[in-house]
Design a protein around this motif. Structure first.
Motif, PDB file in Angstrom:
ATOM      1  N   PRO A 206      26.787  40.273  54.722  1.00 12.73           N
ATOM      2  CA  PRO A 206      27.428  41.243  54.426  1.00 12.73           C
ATOM      3  C   PRO A 206      26.415  42.300  53.478  1.00 12.73           C
ATOM      4  CG  PRO A 206      28.996  39.581  53.927  1.00 12.73           C
ATOM      5  CD  PRO A 206      27.667  39.156  54.448  1.00 12.73           C
ATOM      6  N   GLU A 207      25.539  41.628  52.768  1.00 10.08           N
ATOM      7  CA  GLU A 207      24.659  42.483  51.805  1.00 10.08           C
ATOM      8  C   GLU A 207      23.896  43.551  52.591  1.00 10.08           C
ATOM      9  OE1 GLU A 207      26.343  39.166  49.752  1.00 10.08           O
ATOM     10  OE2 GLU A 207      25.280  39.340  51.472  1.00 10.08           O
ATOM     11  N   VAL A 208      23.304  43.159  53.703  1.00 11.37           N
ATOM     12  CA  VAL A 208      22.602  44.096  54.568  1.00 11.37           C
ATOM     13  C   VAL A 208      23.297  44.904  55.292  1.00 11.37           C
ATOM     14  CG1 VAL A 208      21.184  43.946  56.908  1.00 11.37           C
ATOM     15  CG2 VAL A 208      21.160  41.722  55.467  1.00 11.37           C
ATOM     16  N   ALA A 209      24.453  45.058  55.279  1.00 17.72           N
ATOM     17  CA  ALA A 209      25.458  46.002  55.836  1.00 17.72           C
ATOM     18  C   ALA A 209      25.802  46.968  54.433  1.00 17.72           C
ATOM     19  CB  ALA A 209      26.847  45.483  56.242  1.00 17.72           C
ATOM     20  N   ALA A 210      26.131  46.143  53.269  1.00 20.94           N
ATOM     21  CA  ALA A 210      26.241  46.920  52.214  1.00 20.94           C
ATOM     22  C   ALA A 210      25.313  47.889  51.694  1.00 20.94           C
ATOM     23  CB  ALA A 210      26.496  46.268  51.067  1.00 20.94           C
ATOM     24  N   ARG A 211      23.880  47.490  51.988  1.00 17.31           N
ATOM     25  CA  ARG A 211      22.754  48.237  51.700  1.00 17.31           C
ATOM     26  C   ARG A 211      22.666  49.243  52.422  1.00 17.31           C
ATOM     27  NH1 ARG A 211      20.083  43.237  50.888  1.00 17.31           N
ATOM     28  NH2 ARG A 211      19.108  43.218  53.054  1.00 17.31           N
ATOM     29  N   ALA A 212      23.091  49.418  53.741  1.00 20.57           N
ATOM     30  CA  ALA A 212      22.924  50.346  54.793  1.00 20.57           C
ATOM     31  C   ALA A 212      24.136  51.492  54.404  1.00 20.57           C
ATOM     32  CB  ALA A 212      23.286  49.781  56.190  1.00 20.57           C
ATOM     33  N   VAL A 213      25.348  50.947  53.907  1.00 20.40           N
ATOM     34  CA  VAL A 213      26.438  51.621  53.629  1.00 20.40           C
ATOM     35  C   VAL A 213      26.108  52.559  52.313  1.00 20.40           C
ATOM     36  CG1 VAL A 213      28.688  51.999  52.510  1.00 20.40           C
ATOM     37  CG2 VAL A 213      28.141  50.411  54.308  1.00 20.40           C
TER      38      VAL A 213
ATOM     39  N   TRP B 277      49.604  40.708  59.791  1.00 19.30           N
ATOM     40  CA  TRP B 277      50.757  41.285  59.146  1.00 19.30           C
ATOM     41  C   TRP B 277      50.909  41.069  57.519  1.00 19.30           C
ATOM     42  CZ3 TRP B 277      52.852  44.069  62.977  1.00 19.30           C
ATOM     43  CH2 TRP B 277      52.622  43.585  64.082  1.00 19.30           C
ATOM     44  N   GLN B 278      50.004  40.291  57.175  1.00 15.13           N
ATOM     45  CA  GLN B 278      50.120  40.316  55.632  1.00 15.13           C
ATOM     46  C   GLN B 278      48.791  39.538  55.201  1.00 15.13           C
ATOM     47  OE1 GLN B 278      53.450  37.759  54.791  1.00 15.13           O
ATOM     48  NE2 GLN B 278      52.446  35.820  55.270  1.00 15.13           N
ATOM     49  N   PRO B 279      48.163  39.968  54.024  1.00 20.40           N
ATOM     50  CA  PRO B 279      46.906  39.260  53.447  1.00 20.40           C
ATOM     51  C   PRO B 279      47.099  37.830  53.336  1.00 20.40           C
ATOM     52  CG  PRO B 279      47.993  40.600  51.836  1.00 20.40           C
ATOM     53  CD  PRO B 279      48.774  40.946  53.012  1.00 20.40           C
ATOM     54  N   LEU B 280      46.062  37.204  53.799  1.00 23.16           N
ATOM     55  CA  LEU B 280      46.000  35.466  53.223  1.00 23.16           C
ATOM     56  C   LEU B 280      45.852  35.377  51.933  1.00 23.16           C
ATOM     57  CD1 LEU B 280      44.166  33.981  56.282  1.00 23.16           C
ATOM     58  CD2 LEU B 280      46.708  34.404  56.254  1.00 23.16           C
ATOM     59  N   ASP B 281      45.083  36.389  51.108  1.00 22.74           N
ATOM     60  CA  ASP B 281      44.808  35.953  49.705  1.00 22.74           C
ATOM     61  C   ASP B 281      45.852  36.497  48.906  1.00 22.74           C
ATOM     62  OD1 ASP B 281      44.383  38.765  50.290  1.00 22.74           O
ATOM     63  OD2 ASP B 281      42.460  38.786  49.298  1.00 22.74           O
ATOM     64  N   ASP B 282      46.879  36.687  49.622  1.00 19.43           N
ATOM     65  CA  ASP B 282      48.211  36.981  48.628  1.00 19.43           C
ATOM     66  C   ASP B 282      49.175  35.796  48.807  1.00 19.43           C
ATOM     67  OD1 ASP B 282      48.447  39.289  47.333  1.00 19.43           O
ATOM     68  OD2 ASP B 282      49.652  40.596  48.476  1.00 19.43           O
ATOM     69  N   THR B 283      49.412  35.157  50.111  1.00 17.16           N
ATOM     70  CA  THR B 283      50.052  34.277  50.387  1.00 17.16           C
ATOM     71  C   THR B 283      49.806  32.849  49.628  1.00 17.16           C
ATOM     72  OG1 THR B 283      48.943  33.592  52.471  1.00 17.16           O
ATOM     73  CG2 THR B 283      50.818  35.178  52.833  1.00 17.16           C
ATOM     74  N   ASP B 284      48.486  32.680  49.583  1.00 18.33           N
ATOM     75  CA  ASP B 284      47.937  31.315  48.941  1.00 18.33           C
ATOM     76  C   ASP B 284      47.065  31.591  47.739  1.00 18.33           C
ATOM     77  OD1 ASP B 284      45.381  32.072  49.872  1.00 18.33           O
ATOM     78  OD2 ASP B 284      45.136  30.696  51.264  1.00 18.33           O
ATOM     79  N   GLY B 285      47.070  33.035  47.204  1.00 18.76           N
ATOM     80  CA  GLY B 285      46.371  33.281  46.035  1.00 18.76           C
ATOM     81  C   GLY B 285      44.814  32.821  45.845  1.00 18.76           C
ATOM     82  N   HIS B 286      44.298  32.697  47.304  1.00 17.70           N
ATOM     83  CA  HIS B 286      42.866  32.193  47.410  1.00 17.70           C
ATOM     84  C   HIS B 286      41.833  33.404  47.618  1.00 17.70           C
ATOM     85  CE1 HIS B 286      39.277  30.002  48.583  1.00 17.70           C
ATOM     86  NE2 HIS B 286      39.068  30.494  49.819  1.00 17.70           N
ATOM     87  N   ASP B 287      41.082  33.726  47.068  1.00 21.37           N
ATOM     88  CA  ASP B 287      40.041  34.739  47.199  1.00 21.37           C
ATOM     89  C   ASP B 287      39.094  34.232  48.332  1.00 21.37           C
ATOM     90  OD1 ASP B 287      38.191  36.705  46.925  1.00 21.37           O
ATOM     91  OD2 ASP B 287      36.973  35.680  45.464  1.00 21.37           O
ATOM     92  N   HIS B 288      38.574  34.895  49.367  1.00 27.52           N
ATOM     93  CA  HIS B 288      37.900  34.605  50.530  1.00 27.52           C
ATOM     94  C   HIS B 288      36.451  35.088  50.451  1.00 27.52           C
ATOM     95  CE1 HIS B 288      41.234  32.930  52.933  1.00 27.52           C
ATOM     96  NE2 HIS B 288      42.019  33.593  52.380  1.00 27.52           N
ATOM     97  N   GLY B 289      36.295  36.021  49.351  1.00 21.34           N
ATOM     98  CA  GLY B 289      34.842  36.422  49.173  1.00 21.34           C
ATOM     99  C   GLY B 289      34.315  37.541  50.088  1.00 21.34           C
ATOM    100  N   ALA B 290      32.972  37.742  50.239  1.00 18.90           N
ATOM    101  CA  ALA B 290      32.466  38.461  50.967  1.00 18.90           C
ATOM    102  C   ALA B 290      32.148  37.628  52.322  1.00 18.90           C
ATOM    103  CB  ALA B 290      31.243  39.397  50.403  1.00 18.90           C
TER     104      ALA B 290
END
Length: 337
Positions: free
Chosen positions: A211-218, A277-290
């Motif tokens: 993702p960092e490669v894509a971020a530099r492009a953005v 339909w719903q974010p996974l990091d709301d249901t389990d409180g887990h941060d999935h990161g970049a």
């Protein structure tokens, strides 16, 4: 004065990495996404990188929520300088295996989410005659592949929508800039949380970039937005060119390889949780990161990063790619005889 940036889909993947990249330059970053755990973690990273963060839980499919988020960002930081549309959803399945409701939801998030974000940004940028909107597109917006019809359709729609709005801005002599960054396969968490009806776990098609490669492009596109679109990775530019030269050849190639190349060897569970339909990091409180689960196969750098490629270079590489694809198809036909 610090730059103010709004990023949709900021809790993971390209949006998360782009938030860090803008923050490293001292920017104010408004973070829009559905999942609170990912948003809170992204905000901490922005602050640690040197920026100021404003996490705003937002479903980009709802224009009222997007408008409210833009209003909150403007109230907190002042004038909006850059708006980055990144948020998306998808379904990995044959078209006939996707329900009408799932198709509508994917289109509302992945296409209309960009429309909603662009509208909210322009309503603030046009009166000031200042600002840049960066649409995070995909090579699949030019060259569709099997098993991702909903996503490919939405990404094609983004290209058409953006081109239309850009010409309107040009007609009006506006200084607001609108550009698209066409991405290659990127190692994001989407492959572990996307709704999938494939027998094996989904995977990106190589070459894969971090993702960092894509971020530099953005960030680079935000700094130099007068070009209407940019391509990240030589494979992205070559695929687009090759499809324009010989679409039938690529259709046959993808029909043979596109199903297998998008799946790992590991069986997938039809009951695996997904985020349509719903974010996974709301249901389990887990941060999935970049990052997704393909770190060992992903490029951290892109020597062939193509943001402003030379037409002759692209034509030469595209011709070579076509020749290689034709040779591969010929060998496979002979092997079946």
């Amino acid at each position: 004065m610090p730059q103010t940036v709004v990023i949709t889909g900021a809790s993971a993947g390209i949006g998360r990495a782009a938030a860090r990249a803008f923050a490293a330059r001292g920017a104010n970053v408004a973070l829009l996404a559905r999942g609170r755990a990912g948003l809170e973690a992204a905000a901490r990273e922005v602050e640690a990188a040197g920026g100021r963060a404003l996490p705003i839980p937002t479903d980009v499919a709802d224009p009222a929520q997007v408008e409210a988020a833009a209003e909150a960002a403007e109230a907190e930081f002042g004038r909006l300088d850059v708006w980055v549309n990144t948020a998306f959803s998808s379904v990995f399945a044959r078209f006939t295996d996707i329900t009408p409701a799932e198709y509508v939801r994917t289109t509302e998030v992945t296409y209309l989410g960009f429309v909603n974000g662009t509208r909210a940004a322009l309503s603030r940028m046009l009166p000031q005659d200042h600002g840049v909107i960066v649409q995070v597109g995909s090579a699949l917006g030019d060259r569709s592949i099997p098993l991702q019809s909903a996503y490919c359709g939405a990404k094609h729609a983004i290209n058409g929508f953006t081109s239309s709005v850009r010409t309107e801005l040009m007609h009006e002599g506006s200084e607001v800039q609108l550009t698209v960054v066409q991405m290659p396969a990127v190692n994001t968490p989407q492959f572990s949380w996307v709704l999938s009806r494939l027998p094996r776990k989904p995977q990106p098609v190589a070459p894969i970039y971090q993702p960092e490669v894509a971020a530099r492009a953005v960030v680079r596109a935000a700094d130099h937005p007068r070009r209407k679109q940019y391509y990240v990775g030589a494979s992205t530019a070559v695929t687009v060119l090759a499809d324009k030269i010989a679409p039938g050849l690529l259709d046959r190639y993808l029909a043979r390889t596109g199903f297998r190349s998008q799946q790992t060897d590991e069986p997938d569970s039809p009951d695996r949780p997904h985020n349509l339909w719903q974010p996974l990091d709301d249901t389990d409180g887990h941060d999935h990161g970049a990052h997704g689960s393909f770190d060992d196969r992903s490029h951290r750098h892109a020597p062939e990063l193509v943001l402003s490629f030379h037409p002759r270079w692209t034509a030469a590489v595209g011709s070579a790619a076509l020749a290689g694809a034709a040779a591969l198809l010929t060998r496979r036909r002979r092997a079946r005889r």
